[in-house]
Motif scaffolding. Structure first.
Motif, mmCIF file in Angstrom:
data_model
loop_
_atom_site.group_PDB
_atom_site.id
_atom_site.type_symbol
_atom_site.label_atom_id
_atom_site.label_comp_id
_atom_site.label_asym_id
_atom_site.label_seq_id
_atom_site.Cartn_x
_atom_site.Cartn_y
_atom_site.Cartn_z
ATOM 1 N N UNK A 1 8.810 78.115 -12.952
ATOM 2 C CA UNK A 1 7.969 79.275 -12.630
ATOM 3 C C UNK A 1 6.524 78.820 -12.535
ATOM 4 N N UNK A 2 5.889 79.143 -11.435
ATOM 5 C CA UNK A 2 4.487 78.772 -11.230
ATOM 6 C C UNK A 2 3.656 80.050 -11.129
ATOM 7 N N UNK A 3 2.694 80.188 -12.010
ATOM 8 C CA UNK A 3 1.846 81.380 -12.036
ATOM 9 C C UNK A 3 0.453 81.051 -11.510
ATOM 10 N N UNK A 4 0.033 81.766 -10.500
ATOM 11 C CA UNK A 4 -1.302 81.603 -9.926
ATOM 12 C C UNK A 4 -2.218 82.677 -10.516
ATOM 13 N N UNK A 5 -3.135 82.241 -11.352
ATOM 14 C CA UNK A 5 -3.983 83.168 -12.096
ATOM 15 C C UNK A 5 -5.319 83.417 -11.400
ATOM 16 N N UNK A 6 -5.768 84.648 -11.481
ATOM 17 C CA UNK A 6 -7.150 84.927 -11.111
ATOM 18 C C UNK A 6 -8.059 84.028 -11.957
ATOM 19 N N UNK A 7 -9.088 83.501 -11.322
ATOM 20 C CA UNK A 7 -9.973 82.533 -11.962
ATOM 21 C C UNK A 7 -10.469 82.999 -13.330
ATOM 22 N N UNK A 8 -10.867 84.248 -13.417
ATOM 23 C CA UNK A 8 -11.555 84.722 -14.624
ATOM 24 C C UNK A 8 -10.629 84.815 -15.838
ATOM 25 N N UNK A 9 -9.318 84.777 -15.631
ATOM 26 C CA UNK A 9 -8.424 84.793 -16.787
ATOM 27 C C UNK A 9 -8.517 83.490 -17.576
ATOM 28 N N UNK A 10 -9.022 82.456 -16.926
ATOM 29 C CA UNK A 10 -9.278 81.190 -17.622
ATOM 30 C C UNK A 10 -10.762 80.957 -17.846
ATOM 31 N N UNK A 11 -11.583 81.715 -17.160
ATOM 32 C CA UNK A 11 -13.028 81.501 -17.252
ATOM 33 C C UNK A 11 -13.765 82.821 -17.086
ATOM 34 N N UNK A 12 -13.961 83.504 -18.190
ATOM 35 C CA UNK A 12 -14.627 84.809 -18.152
ATOM 36 C C UNK A 12 -16.088 84.697 -17.736
ATOM 37 N N UNK A 13 -16.604 83.470 -17.695
ATOM 38 C CA UNK A 13 -17.984 83.274 -17.246
ATOM 39 C C UNK A 13 -18.163 83.619 -15.765
ATOM 40 N N UNK A 14 -17.057 83.738 -15.061
ATOM 41 C CA UNK A 14 -17.139 84.124 -13.656
ATOM 42 C C UNK A 14 -17.301 85.633 -13.485
ATOM 43 N N UNK A 15 -17.130 86.387 -14.570
ATOM 44 C CA UNK A 15 -17.215 87.845 -14.471
ATOM 45 C C UNK A 15 -18.676 88.295 -14.337
ATOM 46 N N UNK A 16 -18.838 89.536 -13.927
ATOM 47 C CA UNK A 16 -20.172 90.127 -13.913
ATOM 48 C C UNK A 16 -20.612 90.428 -15.346
ATOM 49 N N UNK A 17 -21.901 90.596 -15.520
ATOM 50 C CA UNK A 17 -22.443 91.012 -16.810
ATOM 51 C C UNK A 17 -21.703 92.276 -17.281
ATOM 52 N N UNK A 18 -21.252 92.235 -18.520
ATOM 53 C CA UNK A 18 -20.517 93.341 -19.151
ATOM 54 C C UNK A 18 -19.103 93.487 -18.625
ATOM 55 N N UNK A 19 -18.682 92.589 -17.744
ATOM 56 C CA UNK A 19 -17.326 92.658 -17.225
ATOM 57 C C UNK A 19 -16.343 91.816 -18.012
ATOM 58 N N UNK A 20 -16.851 90.862 -18.780
ATOM 59 C CA UNK A 20 -15.959 89.953 -19.502
ATOM 60 C C UNK A 20 -15.343 90.639 -20.714
ATOM 61 N N UNK A 21 -14.088 90.327 -20.963
ATOM 62 C CA UNK A 21 -13.403 90.845 -22.153
ATOM 63 C C UNK A 21 -13.214 89.763 -23.206
ATOM 64 N N UNK A 22 -13.700 88.560 -22.932
ATOM 65 C CA UNK A 22 -13.660 87.474 -23.909
ATOM 66 C C UNK A 22 -14.740 86.469 -23.512
ATOM 67 N N UNK A 23 -14.921 85.448 -24.345
ATOM 68 C CA UNK A 23 -15.980 84.473 -24.084
ATOM 69 C C UNK A 23 -15.639 83.529 -22.943
ATOM 70 N N UNK A 24 -14.363 83.132 -22.887
ATOM 71 C CA UNK A 24 -13.999 82.151 -21.872
ATOM 72 C C UNK A 24 -12.574 82.324 -21.394
ATOM 73 N N UNK A 25 -11.619 81.846 -22.199
ATOM 74 C CA UNK A 25 -10.208 81.885 -21.827
ATOM 75 C C UNK A 25 -9.553 83.152 -22.367
ATOM 76 N N UNK A 26 -8.813 83.838 -21.521
ATOM 77 C CA UNK A 26 -8.045 85.001 -21.980
ATOM 78 C C UNK A 26 -6.791 84.462 -22.681
ATOM 79 N N UNK A 27 -6.954 84.179 -23.958
ATOM 80 C CA UNK A 27 -5.912 83.469 -24.708
ATOM 81 C C UNK A 27 -4.565 84.202 -24.732
ATOM 82 N N UNK A 28 -4.539 85.521 -24.868
ATOM 83 C CA UNK A 28 -3.218 86.179 -24.870
ATOM 84 C C UNK A 28 -2.445 85.983 -23.570
ATOM 85 N N UNK A 29 -3.147 85.990 -22.457
ATOM 86 C CA UNK A 29 -2.485 85.801 -21.162
ATOM 87 C C UNK A 29 -1.950 84.375 -21.050
ATOM 88 N N UNK A 30 -2.813 83.414 -21.354
ATOM 89 C CA UNK A 30 -2.387 82.012 -21.252
ATOM 90 C C UNK A 30 -1.259 81.734 -22.246
#
Lengths: 104, 184
Positions: B3-32
């Protein structure tokens, strides 16, 4: 309002960090716990043109982070794609100085 | 079967989100963590908004990004991803594309959309971010490039850009997508 949770720390890492080989060290967990966001380089084995396009896109992202004073680091030692990213950045006069130790 | 999962970038790097858009500092650990528990190979898709609008961009709706230049940018980024997905499908892998519901670019089932957004950025992030059914611009582009091949992939959105984000429910949805093969 949630406030700004972004760490402003970005680590550019080889695919093996995200998809470690069987028995390989888990470098992702400590990076995530330290608040690093990950930009993951493509895996080995892609056609050259596909890999080149992906590395070019990652270079654009890295430059964007550098220009906005985010802390950017390369997972080190990297792989061949890491080398290609360094070359791509160098071609436009950019460089990532910081390294993060990925030794097993 | 792999199984190969293609993730939206921000699920591994919340720094790509807009200001106030991030739900974590960096990696969305529960998803990974969930994907790793399922033995999935994980791929990171590029963030189309980051390299286009930078880290200081305001949150926006689909209509604000819907320009020929942004669509061309999405095609440039999506083309190698589509090639990689095709190769995985040809090799017999199960492919799951994981976007961000509520995102104007990475939405799958829900995308930020409003005809009256524009001008002075005075819309509060947590009150009236409008969403409508349908994909974001990058997702739409990627699925278009995949053409008929998309029937072999599963496409799911994690609602991290929705005001009423319910992480346990979204993780359950993701787990179901990873556990089942088949079309959208």
């Amino acid at each position: 309002m949630r406030g700004d949770l972004r760490s402003r720390r970005v680590a550019v890492v080889p695919d093996a960090v995200l998809n470690p080989p069987a028995g390989g060290a888990d470098h992702l967990t400590p990076l995530a716990e330290a608040g690093w966001g990950l930009v993951v380089l493509p895996p080995a084995g892609l056609p050259a043109g596909t890999e080149q396009a992906m590395v070019a896109a990652i270079a654009d992202q890295v430059v964007t982070f550098l220009d906005d004073d985010y802390e950017v680091a390369l997972g080190w030692p990297g792989d061949e794609r890491t080398g290609r990213l360094i070359e791509t950045l160098s071609a436009i006069g950019r460089r990532v100085e910081r390294r993060i130790d990925l030794l097993d | 079967m792999r199984t190969v999962c293609y993730l939206a970038h921000c699920l591994l790097n919340a720094n790509a989100k807009v200001d106030e858009g991030a739900r974590c500092a960096g990696v969305s650990a529960p998803v990974v963590g969930l994907l790793r528990e399922h033995g999935a190979t994980i791929r990171q898709m590029p963030c189309p908004e980051l390299a286009f609008g930078g880290t200081r961009r305001f949150w926006a709706v689909r209509e604000q990004y819907d320009t020929p230049a942004f669509r061309a940018h999405c095609r440039t980024l999506a083309a190698p991803v589509a090639e990689q997905i095709r190769a995985d499908l040809a090799a017999g892998a199960r492919v799951v594309i994981i976007g961000i519901d509520g995102s104007p670019s990475m939405g799958v089932e829900l995308t930020a959309s409003a005809g009256d957004w524009g001008g002075r950025p005075d819309k509060p992030r947590d009150e009236d971010y409008p969403v409508t059914p349908g994909p974001g611009l990058f997702t739409e582009t990627l699925l278009g490039l995949l053409g008929d091949d998309v029937a072999g992939a599963r496409v799911v959105g994690i609602g991290q850009d929705l005001f009423d984000y319910d992480e346990p429910a979204e993780l359950a949805k993701l787990a179901a997508a990873v556990e089942h093969t088949g079309a959208r």
